[in-house]
Design a protein around this motif. Structure first.
Motif, PDB file in Angstrom:
ATOM      1  N   LEU A 293      78.158  76.978  42.236  1.00  0.00           N
ATOM      2  CA  LEU A 293      78.735  75.673  42.539  1.00  0.00           C
ATOM      3  C   LEU A 293      79.190  75.676  43.990  1.00  0.00           C
ATOM      4  O   LEU A 293      79.691  76.689  44.493  1.00  0.00           O
ATOM      5  N   TYR A 294      79.030  74.531  44.634  1.00  0.00           N
ATOM      6  CA  TYR A 294      79.541  74.346  45.996  1.00  0.00           C
ATOM      7  C   TYR A 294      80.829  73.542  45.890  1.00  0.00           C
ATOM      8  O   TYR A 294      80.833  72.417  45.370  1.00  0.00           O
ATOM      9  N   LEU A 295      81.928  74.125  46.343  1.00  0.00           N
ATOM     10  CA  LEU A 295      83.242  73.481  46.266  1.00  0.00           C
ATOM     11  C   LEU A 295      83.603  72.989  47.658  1.00  0.00           C
ATOM     12  O   LEU A 295      83.828  73.784  48.572  1.00  0.00           O
ATOM     13  N   ASP A 296      83.643  71.687  47.802  1.00  0.00           N
ATOM     14  CA  ASP A 296      83.790  71.068  49.112  1.00  0.00           C
ATOM     15  C   ASP A 296      85.248  70.732  49.386  1.00  0.00           C
ATOM     16  O   ASP A 296      85.887  70.011  48.621  1.00  0.00           O
ATOM     17  N   GLY A 297      85.783  71.254  50.457  1.00  0.00           N
ATOM     18  CA  GLY A 297      87.163  70.954  50.826  1.00  0.00           C
ATOM     19  C   GLY A 297      87.692  71.955  51.823  1.00  0.00           C
ATOM     20  O   GLY A 297      87.309  73.128  51.809  1.00  0.00           O
ATOM     21  N   PRO A 298      88.602  71.549  52.698  1.00  0.00           N
ATOM     22  CA  PRO A 298      89.044  72.416  53.798  1.00  0.00           C
ATOM     23  C   PRO A 298      89.858  73.623  53.388  1.00  0.00           C
ATOM     24  O   PRO A 298      89.950  74.593  54.139  1.00  0.00           O
ATOM     25  N   GLU A 299      90.460  73.605  52.188  1.00  0.00           N
ATOM     26  CA  GLU A 299      91.321  74.709  51.782  1.00  0.00           C
ATOM     27  C   GLU A 299      90.735  75.557  50.660  1.00  0.00           C
ATOM     28  O   GLU A 299      91.398  76.463  50.148  1.00  0.00           O
ATOM     29  N   ILE A 300      89.489  75.270  50.268  1.00  0.00           N
ATOM     30  CA  ILE A 300      88.906  75.969  49.120  1.00  0.00           C
ATOM     31  C   ILE A 300      88.734  77.463  49.403  1.00  0.00           C
ATOM     32  O   ILE A 300      89.241  78.323  48.669  1.00  0.00           O
ATOM     33  N   ALA A 301      88.014  77.787  50.464  1.00  0.00           N
ATOM     34  CA  ALA A 301      87.729  79.195  50.764  1.00  0.00           C
ATOM     35  C   ALA A 301      89.000  80.010  50.997  1.00  0.00           C
ATOM     36  O   ALA A 301      89.141  81.115  50.449  1.00  0.00           O
ATOM     37  N   PRO A 302      89.964  79.507  51.783  1.00  0.00           N
ATOM     38  CA  PRO A 302      91.198  80.286  51.956  1.00  0.00           C
ATOM     39  C   PRO A 302      91.952  80.517  50.649  1.00  0.00           C
ATOM     40  O   PRO A 302      92.503  81.601  50.429  1.00  0.00           O
ATOM     41  N   ALA A 303      91.979  79.509  49.775  1.00  0.00           N
ATOM     42  CA  ALA A 303      92.693  79.657  48.509  1.00  0.00           C
ATOM     43  C   ALA A 303      92.048  80.723  47.633  1.00  0.00           C
ATOM     44  O   ALA A 303      92.735  81.536  47.007  1.00  0.00           O
ATOM     45  N   LEU A 304      90.732  80.725  47.587  1.00  0.00           N
ATOM     46  CA  LEU A 304      90.038  81.744  46.798  1.00  0.00           C
ATOM     47  C   LEU A 304      90.256  83.126  47.387  1.00  0.00           C
ATOM     48  O   LEU A 304      90.462  84.109  46.660  1.00  0.00           O
ATOM     49  N   ARG A 305      90.221  83.209  48.703  1.00  0.00           N
ATOM     50  CA  ARG A 305      90.410  84.507  49.363  1.00  0.00           C
ATOM     51  C   ARG A 305      91.788  85.080  49.048  1.00  0.00           C
ATOM     52  O   ARG A 305      91.932  86.277  48.762  1.00  0.00           O
ATOM     53  N   ARG A 306      92.795  84.220  49.081  1.00  0.00           N
ATOM     54  CA  ARG A 306      94.156  84.693  48.781  1.00  0.00           C
ATOM     55  C   ARG A 306      94.280  85.171  47.344  1.00  0.00           C
ATOM     56  O   ARG A 306      95.122  86.032  47.031  1.00  0.00           O
TER      57      ARG A 306
END
Length: 346
Positions: A293-306
């Motif tokens: 799935l492609y999750l579109d949004g400016p904070e998605i990747a940082p939230a997953l990384r944390r």
């Protein structure tokens, strides 16, 4: 979908404490049991070299698809075959056209091969803009790539759109139809490959055993093309380049078709459930036809990384995640829900 600038060559970053690896669109399951049996049997013979140039594997795949072995090119995963295609078809100062973002390998390999890349942005719904790609084809364009389904958004070019695109592309340009995730398509969305390459001899269909079949570590990919086109690419075949287990693994995989369908159904069911949950949270998720799935949004990747979740991240903050593991899916939901609860002042 966000319209930020993408850099496909940017690697994802693993967190210090990794909980889930979802960045490589891998199958969460091990190889099917009968395939594992064959692989275990083959381990007793790995002191022997594989074929100097592959003959059995193209025959096995060709028989399955309904073409002669001379129309099959095999290599180290779809990536290895794609590299052979670039080496065989694109000369110095010539270029290839593909969408951006796309599979990381295309811009990376273009750089390795010294090929000029002309990129075309996706439309606002995460789809490849085929007519913009046609306009991007110039006198020195030798290859155009269309992913079906597309990576990373999972969107699907319809059969009618593809036919119109192929009719508009000059025959001197080879169209690579990247079907790395074809097994995840609904049967009504699949194409008749034999008829396609017969009508369009400049089309080359690229596939892999890395995704649905769960054989990413064995690096088995192939392309189907008209005889003349396949022969041009096979000239770049590396001697002893295919591993000794490939033929046995592919035969066993084809024989386990019923088990494969069940596994694909489990992955796509989890995909749809996870997508529905994330949309209820307000996450923009394009309809996917693949195992991610492609999750579109400016904070998605940082939230997953944390949260210790490895995803394929993009500079605009969006992310692509592999699906199929329910525990990983729940972790993704929890991470993004926590991000929402933390609010802008976090």
């Amino acid at each position: 979908m966000s319209t930020g600038t993408f850099d496909d060559t940017r690697p994802y970053t693993k967190p210090v404490q990794q909980r889930y690896e979802l960045g490589l669109s891998e199958n969460p399951y091990p190889p099917l049991p009968p395939v594992l049996d064959e692989l275990n049997r083959m381990m007793a013979q790995v002191n022997r070299y594989p074929e100097f140039l592959p003959e059995q594997l193209p025959r096995v795949i060709g028989n399955r698809i309904g073409v002669g072995p001379e129309q099959i090119v095999v290599g180290g995963g779809a990536t290895g075959v794609a590299m052979q295609i670039m080496q065989a078809l694109i000369g110095s100062g010539e270029d290839m056209v593909f969408a951006t973002p796309t599979f990381d390998g295309y811009p990376i390999m273009a750089g390795i091969a010294g090929v000029r890349a002309t990129t075309v942005a996706l439309d606002g719904l995460g789809r490849q803009d085929l007519w913009a790609m046609v306009r991007a084809i110039g006198p020195r364009t030798r290859v155009a790539v269309v992913c079906r389904p597309h990576n990373p958004t999972g969107t699907l070019v319809s059969a009618s759109e593809l036919q119109a695109f192929l009719a508009a592309v000059p025959r001197r340009v080879v169209v690579v139809l990247d079907e790395a995730y074809v097994e995840f398509l609904h049967p009504s969305d699949t194409l008749d490959v034999v008829r396609l390459i017969r009508r369009y001899p400049n089309v080359l269909v690229l596939r892999t055993f890395s995704k649905a079949y769960g054989l990413a570590g064995l690096r088995i990919g192939y392309a189907v093309a008209a005889r003349e086109l396949a022969a041009r690419i096979r000239r770049w075949q590396i001697p002893f380049g295919m591993n000794a287990a490939a033929v046995a693994a592919v035969r066993a995989s084809y024989a386990a078709e019923a088990e494969l369908r069940e596994r694909v159904r489990a992955i796509t069911t989890e995909r749809e459930q996870l997508a529905a949950t994330l949309r209820r949270l307000g996450v923009v998720v394009p309809e996917s036809h693949a195992n991610f799935l492609y999750l579109d949004g400016p904070e998605i990747a940082p939230a997953l990384r944390r949260a210790g979740i490895v995803a394929k991240s993009y500079p605009n903050g969006s992310a692509r995640i592999a699906v199929g593991d329910p525990d990983a899916g729940r972790a993704v939901v929890a991470a993004l829900l926590e991000e929402q609860l933390a609010g802008p002042g976090k």
